[in-house]
Design a protein around this motif. Structure first.
Motif, PDB file in Angstrom:
ATOM      1  N   GLN A 273       0.844  -1.201   0.000  1.00 44.83           N
ATOM      2  CA  GLN A 273       0.000   0.000   0.000  1.00 44.83           C
ATOM      3  C   GLN A 273       0.879   1.251   0.000  1.00 44.83           C
ATOM      4  O   GLN A 273       2.073   1.152   0.256  1.00 44.83           O
ATOM      5  N   PHE A 274       0.227   2.433  -0.188  1.00 51.98           N
ATOM      6  CA  PHE A 274       0.999   3.671  -0.089  1.00 51.98           C
ATOM      7  C   PHE A 274       1.605   3.813   1.309  1.00 51.98           C
ATOM      8  O   PHE A 274       2.623   4.458   1.496  1.00 51.98           O
ATOM      9  N   VAL A 291       7.742   1.406   0.255  1.00 50.41           N
ATOM     10  CA  VAL A 291       6.615   1.113  -0.635  1.00 50.41           C
ATOM     11  C   VAL A 291       7.085   0.442  -1.924  1.00 50.41           C
ATOM     12  O   VAL A 291       8.134   0.785  -2.460  1.00 50.41           O
ATOM     13  N   GLY A 292       6.289  -0.500  -2.439  1.00 46.94           N
ATOM     14  CA  GLY A 292       6.562  -1.083  -3.756  1.00 46.94           C
ATOM     15  C   GLY A 292       7.253  -2.435  -3.670  1.00 46.94           C
ATOM     16  O   GLY A 292       8.128  -2.650  -2.821  1.00 46.94           O
ATOM     17  N   SER A 293       6.864  -3.327  -4.605  1.00 47.69           N
ATOM     18  CA  SER A 293       7.418  -4.684  -4.529  1.00 47.69           C
ATOM     19  C   SER A 293       8.939  -4.687  -4.723  1.00 47.69           C
ATOM     20  O   SER A 293       9.637  -5.517  -4.154  1.00 47.69           O
ATOM     21  N   PHE A 294       9.470  -3.708  -5.507  1.00 49.47           N
ATOM     22  CA  PHE A 294      10.928  -3.674  -5.673  1.00 49.47           C
ATOM     23  C   PHE A 294      11.617  -3.441  -4.329  1.00 49.47           C
ATOM     24  O   PHE A 294      12.727  -3.919  -4.095  1.00 49.47           O
ATOM     25  N   ASN A 295      10.928  -2.728  -3.428  1.00 52.53           N
ATOM     26  CA  ASN A 295      11.523  -2.515  -2.105  1.00 52.53           C
ATOM     27  C   ASN A 295      11.466  -3.769  -1.241  1.00 52.53           C
ATOM     28  O   ASN A 295      12.223  -3.877  -0.265  1.00 52.53           O
ATOM     29  N   ALA A 296      10.590  -4.723  -1.590  1.00 54.09           N
ATOM     30  CA  ALA A 296      10.602  -6.004  -0.874  1.00 54.09           C
ATOM     31  C   ALA A 296      11.955  -6.682  -1.145  1.00 54.09           C
ATOM     32  O   ALA A 296      12.549  -7.291  -0.252  1.00 54.09           O
ATOM     33  N   ASN A 354       8.968  -0.143 -12.680  1.00 55.12           N
ATOM     34  CA  ASN A 354       8.719  -0.577 -11.296  1.00 55.12           C
ATOM     35  C   ASN A 354       7.918   0.436 -10.512  1.00 55.12           C
ATOM     36  O   ASN A 354       6.967   0.090  -9.821  1.00 55.12           O
ATOM     37  N   VAL A 355       8.336   1.683 -10.624  1.00 57.81           N
ATOM     38  CA  VAL A 355       7.672   2.695  -9.799  1.00 57.81           C
ATOM     39  C   VAL A 355       6.240   2.924 -10.303  1.00 57.81           C
ATOM     40  O   VAL A 355       5.305   3.032  -9.515  1.00 57.81           O
ATOM     41  N   LEU A 356       6.075   2.934 -11.639  1.00 59.53           N
ATOM     42  CA  LEU A 356       4.730   3.185 -12.176  1.00 59.53           C
ATOM     43  C   LEU A 356       3.813   1.978 -11.994  1.00 59.53           C
ATOM     44  O   LEU A 356       2.609   2.142 -11.740  1.00 59.53           O
ATOM     45  N   SER A 357       4.353   0.774 -12.086  1.00 57.43           N
ATOM     46  CA  SER A 357       3.481  -0.390 -11.878  1.00 57.43           C
ATOM     47  C   SER A 357       3.076  -0.471 -10.411  1.00 57.43           C
ATOM     48  O   SER A 357       1.946  -0.849 -10.085  1.00 57.43           O
ATOM     49  N   THR A 358       3.987  -0.060  -9.529  1.00 59.88           N
ATOM     50  CA  THR A 358       3.627  -0.021  -8.099  1.00 59.88           C
ATOM     51  C   THR A 358       2.490   0.960  -7.879  1.00 59.88           C
ATOM     52  O   THR A 358       1.516   0.658  -7.180  1.00 59.88           O
ATOM     53  N   VAL A 359       2.601   2.142  -8.493  1.00 62.09           N
ATOM     54  CA  VAL A 359       1.555   3.153  -8.341  1.00 62.09           C
ATOM     55  C   VAL A 359       0.228   2.595  -8.853  1.00 62.09           C
ATOM     56  O   VAL A 359      -0.813   2.725  -8.197  1.00 62.09           O
ATOM     57  N   LYS A 360       0.261   1.942  -9.999  1.00 65.72           N
ATOM     58  CA  LYS A 360      -0.987   1.388 -10.567  1.00 65.72           C
ATOM     59  C   LYS A 360      -1.562   0.304  -9.665  1.00 65.72           C
ATOM     60  O   LYS A 360      -2.761   0.231  -9.450  1.00 65.72           O
ATOM     61  N   ASP A 393       3.236   3.700 -21.438  1.00 68.35           N
ATOM     62  CA  ASP A 393       2.499   2.455 -21.235  1.00 68.35           C
ATOM     63  C   ASP A 393       1.875   2.373 -19.843  1.00 68.35           C
ATOM     64  O   ASP A 393       0.886   1.681 -19.649  1.00 68.35           O
ATOM     65  N   TRP A 394       2.482   3.049 -18.876  1.00 66.66           N
ATOM     66  CA  TRP A 394       2.021   2.909 -17.491  1.00 66.66           C
ATOM     67  C   TRP A 394       1.372   4.173 -16.925  1.00 66.66           C
ATOM     68  O   TRP A 394       1.123   4.245 -15.721  1.00 66.66           O
ATOM     69  N   SER A 395       1.142   5.191 -17.782  1.00 67.91           N
ATOM     70  CA  SER A 395       0.558   6.440 -17.267  1.00 67.91           C
ATOM     71  C   SER A 395      -0.620   6.855 -18.135  1.00 67.91           C
ATOM     72  O   SER A 395      -0.755   6.438 -19.284  1.00 67.91           O
TER      73      SER A 395
END
Ligand code: UAG
Ligand code: ATP
Ligand code: API
Ligand code: MG
Length: 487
Positions: A273-274, A291-296, A354-360, A393-395
């Motif tokens: 989540q945010f 935040v974000g799966s890349f940060n996992a 990564n960042v945009l897919s996380t936002v989506k 593609d992601w925005s």
């Protein structure tokens, strides 16, 4: 002051013109910094050849010169020492000059295309929180147990690097966490260092201007693991296509972390989540602020490295859960009109995705995503169209703008980006060269709930135009634009 023959310890040289019986006051690789008593190391660069400045260095007082080709005649009293590779020699000489500081603390390096700063900074914050004295060498800043030393590179040159490590030792640091860039490996900036561990994050498209091919880029990163000693750990990302290749020839103990593939350290994402991530780390459920799966991946790499360095699992998780990482990475603000702004350092196609897919993934409904993005001048041109395409593609809306044009024409950089925008996406892009105007426009276009992503500059406090670093701060610009929104 050091004796020249002591500085040559461990160095294979092919010829010595002189006696090596001289005191050295400083080690320099830029002739303009030579003072009486200096040792000048002539390095072949990307623009000029340091060998062209050997005689000038000697005239200015260099008592010894390291080079790959001897001048062919004597120059005053100056000693000349011929080596196979002077950049590599510089690394070894710099460690000797500072009496091998990397052997007096535990040095851990992080390499990979994305996530180095985040991982190294989290490790530094973690160890400080656990009560250790430590140092950090990173893109954002260097730190010596809380004292900030501004950083000029992701990985400093060998002299600055060993000077910083030495200062860490003097201040009683037990650990240093550092980023290892591919430029640093291929330019031998880390030669002569002793690492306690190495971490690999991932390998995706970047820096092909410098390395030319993806394979050469991979080999540069792999060079770091090849130099790790027996007894160190080599920790790789099991989910990255090149994760195993990285460790192929290392003498260090091989370990892996991952979300998907078999690994020694595993994580499962339970919530994204945010507000943060809920992870199951090796069987324990913990909330993190990142935040974000890349940060996992980043969090798991940090956890695994700390455990491999001997820390207790629960203490690590408790401490890690409080940390927020490096400045300018997924930095989240809500405007009075409920527009969300995110400042992020995504400057590669993979990071943008990564960042945009996380936002989506984590937005609640159909809020629009507006991305403001540019590409650096004097850097990999081939990533420009790809970054623009990924952003589209992601925005829902993309504003193409400037990000450190350096010596290039900013409108041409934007044209290179536009070439990647599919005809079907053209209606959602606008090009605005002035980044301040681009940010204002994004804020003007956003409706309550919409999400603005400012990509590429993160913590940077400047816009580099023609070698002049003009003050510019994405976060400051975002807050100003938010403050001017009519409610
Ligand atoms: C492309 C690159 O990496 N360049 C680095 C390189 O410079 P260079 O090869 O161009 O040097 P050069 O100008 O050709 O000079 C060659 C030699 O002659 C010497 N010289 C030159 C002139 C003179 O009058 N006398 C003299 O002795 C120079 O000091 C040098 O030793 O060596 C210099 C000294 O260490 C670095 O400062 C410089 O970094 C430049 C500024 C740079 O922008 N580097 C970036 C690309 C970089 O390294 N980035 C990575 C991070 C990338 C990432 O992963 O994101 C980093 O670690 O920061
Ligand atoms: N593990 C990761 N995988 C993919 N993308 C990541 C990862 N971690 C961070 N990112 C994205 O990459 C951006 C840069 O992250 P970070 O500064 O940690 O990387 P870096 O490797 O230090 O970059 P640089 O090469 O410029 O030093 C972040 O803002 C985020 O968008
Ligand atoms: N370490 C990266 C940083 C890029 C940051 C971006 N803002 C740019 O200027 O391209 C580089 O030097 O390529
Ligand atoms: Mg970095």
């Amino acid at each position: 002051m050091r004796y020249l023959s002591d500085l040559l310890e461990g160095l294979a040289f092919t010829e010595l013109q002189g006696s090596a019986d001289v005191d050295i006051t400083s080690v320099v690789f830029d002739s303009r910094k030579v003072v009486p008593g200096s040792l000048f190391v002539a390095v072949r660069g990307t623009v000029v050849d340091g060998h062209d400045y050997m005689e000038q260095a000697a005239k200015d007082g260099a008592v010894a010169v390291i080079c790959e080709d001897l001048p062919g005649h004597t120059v005053g009293e100056t000693d000349f020492i011929m080596v196979q590779n002077s950049a590599a020699a510089l690394g070894i000489i710099a460690t000797n000059f500072y009496d091998n500081p990397s052997q007096k603390l535990k040095l851990v390096g992080v390499t990979g295309t994305n996530g180095k700063t985040t991982t190294a900074t989290l490790l530094y914050q973690l160890y400080r929180d656990l009560g250790y004295k430590c140092g950090l060498l990173s893109t954002v800043e260097n730190q010596i147990n809380g004292k900030i030393v501004p950083s000029t590179h992701t990985t400093p040159d060998p002299v600055a690097l060993n000077e910083l490590l030495n200062e860490m030792v003097v201040q009683g640091c037990d650990y240093c966490f550092m980023e290892v860039s591919s430029h640093a490996v291929s330019q031998h900036r880390i030669d002569g260092l002793t690492f306690a561990g190495g971490i690999f994050s991932n390998l995706t498209h970047d820096h092909l201007d410098y390395h030319k091919t993806f394979d050469a880029y991979l080999k540069a990163k792999k060079g770091f693991f090849d130099m790790l000693p027996k007894g160190a750990f080599a920790l790789t990302n099991a989910d990255d296509k090149n994760g195993n290749v990285m460790l192929q020839n290392t003498k260090a103990t091989k370990k892996a972390y991952g979300l998907k593939n078999m690994a020694d350290f595993k994580v499962k994402i339970l919530e994204n989540q945010f507000g943060g991530l809920l992870l199951n780390v090796d069987g324990d459920e913990v909330w993190f602020k990142m935040v974000g799966s890349f940060n996992a991946y980043n969090l798991l790499a940090v956890y695994a490295a700390a455990v491999l360095l001997g820390q207790e699992k629960q203490a690590v998780l408790t401490s890690l859960s409080k940390l927020s990482g490096a400045e300018g990475r997924f930095d989240y603000t809500i405007a009075p009109n409920k527009v969300i702004g995110i400042v992020d350092y995504a400057h590669t196609p993979d990071a943008v995705q990564n960042v945009l897919s996380t936002v989506k993934d984590i937005r609640k409904g159909t809020e629009k995503v507006i991305t403001v993005i540019g590409c650096g001048g004097d850097r990999d041109k081939t990533k420009r169209p790809v970054m623009a395409k990924t952003a589209c593609d992601w925005s829902d809306k993309v504003i193409l703008t400037s990000d450190n044009p350096r010596s290039e024409d900013p409108t041409q950089i934007i044209r290179d980006m536009e070439a990647g925008v599919d005809p079907s996406n053209q209606r959602k892009t606008i090009s605005i060269t002035d980044r301040r105007e681009a940010i204002k426009t994004a804020v003007h276009l956003a409706q309550p709930g919409d999400i603005i992503v400012l990509a590429g500059k993160g913590h940077e406090k400047y816009q580099d135009i023609n070698g002049v670093k003009n003050h510019f701060d994405d976060k400051e610009e975002l807050l100003n634009a938010f403050a001017n929104v009519q409610m």
